[in-house]
Design a protein around this motif. Structure first.
Motif, short mmCIF file in Angstrom:
data_model
loop_
_atom_site.label_atom_id
_atom_site.label_comp_id
_atom_site.label_asym_id
_atom_site.label_seq_id
_atom_site.Cartn_x
_atom_site.Cartn_y
_atom_site.Cartn_z
N GLU A 63 0.81 -1.22 0.00
CA GLU A 63 0.00 0.00 0.00
C GLU A 63 0.84 1.27 0.00
N ASN A 64 1.97 1.25 0.68
CA ASN A 64 2.82 2.43 0.84
C ASN A 64 3.39 2.84 -0.53
N GLU A 65 3.37 4.13 -0.83
CA GLU A 65 3.87 4.64 -2.12
C GLU A 65 5.33 4.27 -2.36
N GLU A 66 6.15 4.37 -1.32
CA GLU A 66 7.57 4.02 -1.46
C GLU A 66 7.74 2.53 -1.78
N ASP A 67 6.93 1.69 -1.14
CA ASP A 67 7.00 0.25 -1.42
C ASP A 67 6.52 -0.06 -2.83
N LEU A 68 5.46 0.63 -3.27
CA LEU A 68 4.97 0.44 -4.64
C LEU A 68 6.04 0.86 -5.65
N ASP A 69 6.75 1.95 -5.35
CA ASP A 69 7.83 2.38 -6.24
C ASP A 69 8.96 1.35 -6.30
N GLU A 70 9.19 0.67 -5.19
CA GLU A 70 10.23 -0.37 -5.16
C GLU A 70 9.81 -1.58 -5.98
N VAL A 71 8.55 -1.98 -5.82
CA VAL A 71 8.03 -3.15 -6.55
C VAL A 71 7.90 -2.85 -8.04
#
Length: 85
Positions: A63-71
Motif C-alpha cells: 500500500e505504501n507509495e515508497e513500497d509500490l515504487d520499489e516493486v
C-alpha cells in the motif's frame, strides 16, 4: 528484431475482481492505417504492465507509495495506473 515484451492480454480471476470489462483503450482502427499499428501486424500497447500490476500489488498488500515504487520502479512513468479500489 522482436516485439516480445511489448504487450499482451491479461486475465484476472477471483471473487473480488470487478470483471466483465476491457481495461485500457481498444484500437479504433485495426488496419495498417490505424494510429497504433507500426507494421507487420504489431500494435503499440495502450496499457502499461506497471499499470495493471499497480492494482494487483495493492491487493497483495503493498500500500505504501515508497513500497509500490520499489516493486514497480517504472510506474511513475505512466498516468493510467489501476488501483485495487
Amino acid at each position: 528484431e522482436t516485439d516480445h515484451g511489448w504487450g499482451g492480454n491479461y486475465f484476472l480471476l477471483g471473487g473480488m475482481v470487478n470483471g466483465g470489462r476491457i481495461l485500457g483503450r481498444y484500437p479504433d482502427d485495426l488496419t495498417e492505417a490505424g494510429e497504433l499499428d507500426i507494421g507487420d501486424g504489431r500494435m503499440i500497447p495502450t496499457t502499461p504492465w506497471d499499470g495493471v500490476w499497480n492494482g494487483i500489488s495493492q491487493w497483495f498488500g503493498v500500500e505504501n507509495e515508497e513500497d509500490l515504487d520499489e516493486v514497480l520502479p517504472n510506474r511513475r512513468s505512466f498516468a493510467n495506473l489501476f488501483s485495487h479500489e
